[in-house]
Enzyme design. Structure first.
Site, mmCIF file in Angstrom:
data_model
loop_
_atom_site.group_PDB
_atom_site.id
_atom_site.type_symbol
_atom_site.label_atom_id
_atom_site.label_comp_id
_atom_site.label_asym_id
_atom_site.label_seq_id
_atom_site.Cartn_x
_atom_site.Cartn_y
_atom_site.Cartn_z
ATOM 1 N N HIS A 166 0.874 -1.175 0.000
ATOM 2 C CA HIS A 166 0.000 0.000 0.000
ATOM 3 C C HIS A 166 0.913 1.228 0.000
ATOM 4 O O HIS A 166 1.531 1.548 1.016
ATOM 5 C CB HIS A 166 -0.911 -0.026 1.234
ATOM 6 N N GLU A 169 1.435 4.056 2.603
ATOM 7 C CA GLU A 169 1.918 3.680 3.935
ATOM 8 C C GLU A 169 3.440 3.787 3.951
ATOM 9 O O GLU A 169 4.176 2.809 4.056
ATOM 10 C CB GLU A 169 1.394 2.283 4.285
ATOM 11 N N HIS A 259 3.196 -2.470 6.990
ATOM 12 C CA HIS A 259 2.071 -1.599 6.623
ATOM 13 C C HIS A 259 1.907 -0.452 7.609
ATOM 14 O O HIS A 259 2.557 -0.403 8.652
ATOM 15 C CB HIS A 259 0.770 -2.414 6.621
ATOM 16 N N GLU A 335 1.694 -3.527 11.479
ATOM 17 C CA GLU A 335 0.981 -2.258 11.290
ATOM 18 C C GLU A 335 1.544 -1.186 12.214
ATOM 19 O O GLU A 335 1.683 -1.396 13.413
ATOM 20 C CB GLU A 335 -0.515 -2.439 11.590
HETATM 21 ZN ZN LIG Z 1 -1.600 -1.585 4.292
#
Ligand SMILES: [Zn+2]
Length: 375
Positions: A166, A169, A259, A335
């Site tokens: 992504h 990010e 991420h 994350e």
């Molecule tokens: Zn992500």
């Protein structure tokens, strides 16, 4: 007064810029997709004068809850990115600011440019322990680059770390820069111990097209790469296609997919408890790895995160699940917050590029606690 986003990872649409206190903006969706959340632009105006920027239409953004308690990131020198007080009201992020210089940059998070990505590859290649391989090309014709650190050997574990599926990010590539700097520091004891037991395969940027285009979540044609791991194709997702092929070629004993999370103000990991072949062995490895992380850094916690998958209910198109299943390996989605770590808040920087870099180094140190048991 002028606003421009015509540069690497720029994204903003100007609706009105007549009065300093009434600047109206919107974010462009990713090409070929409805996702939007990433912004990056430069304001040029009179310094020491109050400005009010409204970024509108955010009730339709990818993560509307990401704007609650979020402060925008800004910079004058494009090196130090600090927070500017922002508030979210009726679908608009309102940023009140008195610029100290004529030009002020704003972004969703500290940008990590394609040029910096190339600098990171160039830095790494000067080390004898490093080999850089171009696995293939993206749809916009950028390289999909793999950095191998350490000599391959059947005795050693193969540890894969990828970031920025992504592209908005960006904390993921700051994290990986931290990992690489530590791994290539020849006086670092964790690196020395790890490299005697493992070879690292690192893809710092899975989605350079999305990054350069100013996307939040998708590649050049609007494909979410982290839903492509079951059946990647050269037409839609060459980034995943080439990396997954290489994983099968060299093998994999541990996988970290890095991420950022828009909503939760914490660092956390999401495991593969829902994959068909999940076992006590994987559960034990997960626990040991998390325990090590909790000991090493107060930036990590295991209380807040995503709900755990029911047994057998994992989404097998997601990288950490598909890879965990294919290789029967410890596999995590990592994350980091866009906002801040609510356990260690910092009102000036919030969660930042520097903290992401440090978190990468700390997570690398934690790998040492499980490396012997990965196979
Ligand atoms: Zn992500």
């Amino acid at each position: 007064m002028k606003i421009t986003s015509n540069f690497d990872s720029g994204n903003i649409k100007v609706l009105a810029i007549n009065e300093p206190l009434d600047i109206q903006l919107e974010i462009n969706p990713d090409n070929g997709s409805e996702f939007f959340q990433w912004f990056h632009f430069r304001l040029e105006s009179t310094p020491f004068l109050g400005h009010r920027l409204h970024i509108n239409g955010l009730e339709k953004s990818a993560y509307p809850e990401g704007w609650e308690g979020y402060d925008a990131v800004a910079s004058y020198d494009r090196q130090t990115w600090f927070r500017v007080p922002s508030k979210y009201e009726n679908g608009s992020l309102i940023i009140d600011v008195e610029p100290e210089h004529k030009q002020m940059y704003f972004a969703y998070f500290a940008p990590y440019s394609y040029e910096r990505h190339l600098d990171l590859l160039a830095f790494a290649q000067s080390y004898d322990s490093v080999d850089i391989e171009t696995l293939g090309e993206t749809l916009d014709g950028r390289d999909i680059s793999l950095i191998r650190v350490g000599e391959p050997s059947s005795e050693k574990k193969n540890i894969w770390i990828i970031g920025r599926q992504h592209p908005g990010e960006t904390m993921a590539e700051w994290f990986i820069e931290g990992v690489l700097h530590k791994l290539l520091d020849d006086e670092d004891p964790h690196a020395a111990a790890l490299l005697s037991k493992a070879t690292f395969y690192i893809v710092p940027n899975m989605n350079p097209d999305g990054g350069a285009r100013g996307h939040l979540r998708t590649n050049a044609i609007g494909v979410n790469l982290n839903r492509e791991w079951k059946t990647p194709t050269l037409e839609k997702s060459p980034e995943v296609f080439h990396v997954l092929n290489k994983m099968h070629e060299v093998g994999l004993d541990m996988f970290l997919d890095i991420h950022g999370d828009e909503a939760l103000p914490y660092n956390f990991v999401a495991g593969s408890e829902g994959i068909p072949s999940y076992s006590d062995r994987l559960a034990k490895l997960e626990t040991e790895f998390k325990q090590a992380l909790l000991t090493i850094t107060p930036e990590f916690q295991d209380e807040y995160g995503y709900p755990k998958d029911e047994p057998g209910k994992a989404n097998m198109t997601v990288a950490s699940c598909a890879v965990g299943e294919a290789f029967n390996a410890l596999s995590y989605t990592v994350e980091m917050p866009f906002k801040d770590n609510a356990n260690l808040p910092d009102s000036y920087f919030g969660w930042s590029d520097r903290r992401s870099y440090q978190f990468g180094q700390d997570m690398l140190a934690a790998v040492l606690n499980v490396v012997e048991k990965l196979r």
